[in-house]
Design an enzyme around this catalytic site. Structure first.
Site, mmCIF file in Angstrom:
data_model
loop_
_atom_site.group_PDB
_atom_site.id
_atom_site.type_symbol
_atom_site.label_atom_id
_atom_site.label_comp_id
_atom_site.label_asym_id
_atom_site.label_seq_id
_atom_site.Cartn_x
_atom_site.Cartn_y
_atom_site.Cartn_z
ATOM 1 N N GLY A 142 7.961 22.854 3.053
ATOM 2 C CA GLY A 142 7.072 23.977 3.574
ATOM 3 C C GLY A 142 6.588 23.781 5.154
ATOM 4 O O GLY A 142 5.770 24.570 5.855
ATOM 5 N N ASP A 152 10.425 14.546 -0.890
ATOM 6 C CA ASP A 152 11.801 14.911 -0.300
ATOM 7 C C ASP A 152 12.500 15.837 -1.378
ATOM 8 O O ASP A 152 12.659 15.768 -2.581
ATOM 9 C CB ASP A 152 12.694 13.619 -0.381
ATOM 10 C CG ASP A 152 14.093 13.841 0.082
ATOM 11 O OD1 ASP A 152 14.640 15.137 0.080
ATOM 12 O OD2 ASP A 152 14.644 12.804 0.866
ATOM 13 N N ARG A 196 11.348 28.562 1.793
ATOM 14 C CA ARG A 196 11.412 29.331 2.899
ATOM 15 C C ARG A 196 12.312 28.720 3.834
ATOM 16 O O ARG A 196 12.160 27.566 4.592
ATOM 17 C CB ARG A 196 10.159 29.816 3.659
ATOM 18 C CG ARG A 196 9.956 30.860 4.383
ATOM 19 C CD ARG A 196 8.751 31.360 5.073
ATOM 20 N NE ARG A 196 8.901 32.168 6.157
ATOM 21 C CZ ARG A 196 8.373 31.964 7.439
ATOM 22 N NH1 ARG A 196 8.056 30.694 7.611
ATOM 23 N NH2 ARG A 196 8.571 32.902 8.395
ATOM 24 N N HIS A 215 19.523 27.871 3.422
ATOM 25 C CA HIS A 215 20.474 27.986 4.601
ATOM 26 C C HIS A 215 20.754 26.994 5.465
ATOM 27 O O HIS A 215 21.938 26.969 6.016
ATOM 28 C CB HIS A 215 20.000 29.119 5.456
ATOM 29 C CG HIS A 215 19.078 28.807 6.293
ATOM 30 N ND1 HIS A 215 18.489 29.770 7.710
ATOM 31 C CD2 HIS A 215 18.130 27.791 6.529
ATOM 32 C CE1 HIS A 215 17.773 29.254 8.317
ATOM 33 N NE2 HIS A 215 17.399 28.217 7.685
#
Length: 396
Positions: free
Chosen positions: A235, A282, A298, A302
């Site tokens: 985060g 991690d 979030r 990707h």
């Protein structure tokens, strides 16, 4: 012989005028108008128009780089103006040479020449100031030489190698194959500084609220406060948790956990958010928080192709209970692409290719989650920009 716009171009132009007349202050309306303008331009372009339009950046980008690196954007006052002689003196450039670089950016609305040789800022130029968006622009320019070598990379590397985190195009182009993108990035302090500042700016433009309704979990969380409310996996500086607590008016009496590397959470600028517990971790390692209400990722997955993403997700799956949820805040690529489609998701997808990841379509997300034993319960899309989404998933 004059070119006569076809019917589709005329329809698009009429709709653009209508949108301009109805334009409000909402960013989504503004973005819609710009997309329509791009579509109209593509409909009007001849082949030569298109070639020249896409070649134009090769003059404009070097000019912008000169003006940024020599401090010209900072030298022009935010409120006021500056003469060419004053600017040249401040930034230590020859006035005639500086004028030549200013002229090309003036054609793009960057600066305004209010009188001969006297310049003032426009919104399009002020954004390049150091105290505004210069860091994001630098992030693009410092990595451009590596982007330019992608064609060469594709001639020497297979599709499988492109998915190897230690053989990504960016690291290879720097002569640092064997390092991950992030290792190669941190190996150059100038590039790393531009990256961190640029990412902060990009993250600020990507919404957190307005999709999944966190506030609807109030009764559930208050009934089981011993379970963490939200575990924000990878985060960063906790911007998502801050937004969630603002939406909910607090944490409903349960823990809010921020996970990232120790150097991110406790480094030279430690993260301190009231009501949030820092937990160095991690995300490739086992998830230490069990049975949370929500595990939130979030803009994490990707950055990784499916094999590495599956490792991250399996650590979470192993920690979940039947009533836990995984929320994934990411873009979902449109199913089709035409002139006028918002290019930003595809810009990010090419960016991810350089780094060793990808943006995904809805089908690709479903396949990835299915491989680790998760099912999509709902996709919460941002009403004004449905590409921006939060995927809600649970155990199958």
């Amino acid at each position: 012989m004059a070119l006569v716009p076809d019917t589709s171009a005329l329809v698009e132009a009429e709709q653009l005028v209508a949108d301009l007349r109805d334009n409000g202050s909402a960013p989504a309306q503004h973005a819609k108008i710009l997309q329509r303008l791009d579509k109209l331009r593509s409909l009007l372009h001849t082949g030569l128009d298109s070639l020249l339009f896409h070649a134009r950046p090769f003059q404009i980008l070097p000019a912008l780089n000169v003006l940024i690196e020599h401090g010209v954007f900072d030298a022009v006052p935010v409120h006021g103006d500056a003469s060419i002689d004053d600017l040249a003196s401040k930034v230590k450039l020859d006035a005639a040479i500086l004028t030549r670089f200013l002229r090309i950016v003036l054609t793009q609305g960057i600066f305004k020449e209010k009188a001969p040789g006297v310049y003032e800022h426009t919104p399009a130029s002020a954004i390049f100031r150091t105290d505004q968006g210069a860091s994001l622009y630098r992030l693009c320019t410092v990595q451009f030489p590596q982007w330019w070598r992608v064609s060469e990379y594709l001639q020497t590397h297979s599709a499988e190698e492109a998915q190897d985190a230690t053989k990504v195009p960016y690291s290879w182009a720097l002569g640092k194959e064997g390092m991950t993108y992030y290792e190669a990035l941190e190996d150059d302090s100038t590039v790393a500084d531009a990256w961190h500042k640029g990412m902060t700016m990009i993250q600020a433009t990507q919404p957190i609220s307005g999709m999944f309704p966190f506030h609807t979990l109030k009764a559930v969380v208050e009934a089981e406060p011993q379970r963490a409310f939200v575990v924000d996996v990878g985060g960063g500086r906790g911007n998502a948790l801050v937004a969630i607590m603002q939406e909910c008016g607090g944490n409903y009496g349960a823990k809010m956990v921020l996970q990232d590397f120790e150097q991110v959470l406790e480094g030279t600028d430690p993260v301190r958010i009231p009501g949030v517990e820092n937990m160095p971790n991690d995300f490739f390692d086992p998830q230490p928080v069990k049975d949370a209400h929500i595990y939130y990722l979030r803009n994490v997955l990707h950055n990784h192709y499916d094999k590495r993403s599956q490792v991250i997700l399996r650590q979470i799956v192993d920690a979940m209970s039947p009533t836990s949820r995984v929320l994934i805040g990411e873009m979902i690529l449109p199913s089709s692409t035409t002139a006028g489609t918002d290019p930003f998701p595809f810009f990010m997808d090419i960016n991810m290719f350089m780094e060793g990841g990808l943006e995904r379509s809805e089908q690709q997300w479903a396949e990835l989650l299915g491989e680790v034993g998760l099912k999509i319960d709902k996709i919460w899309r941002l009403p004004d920009n449905p590409v921006q989404s939060t995927i809600e998933a649970s155990l199958r």
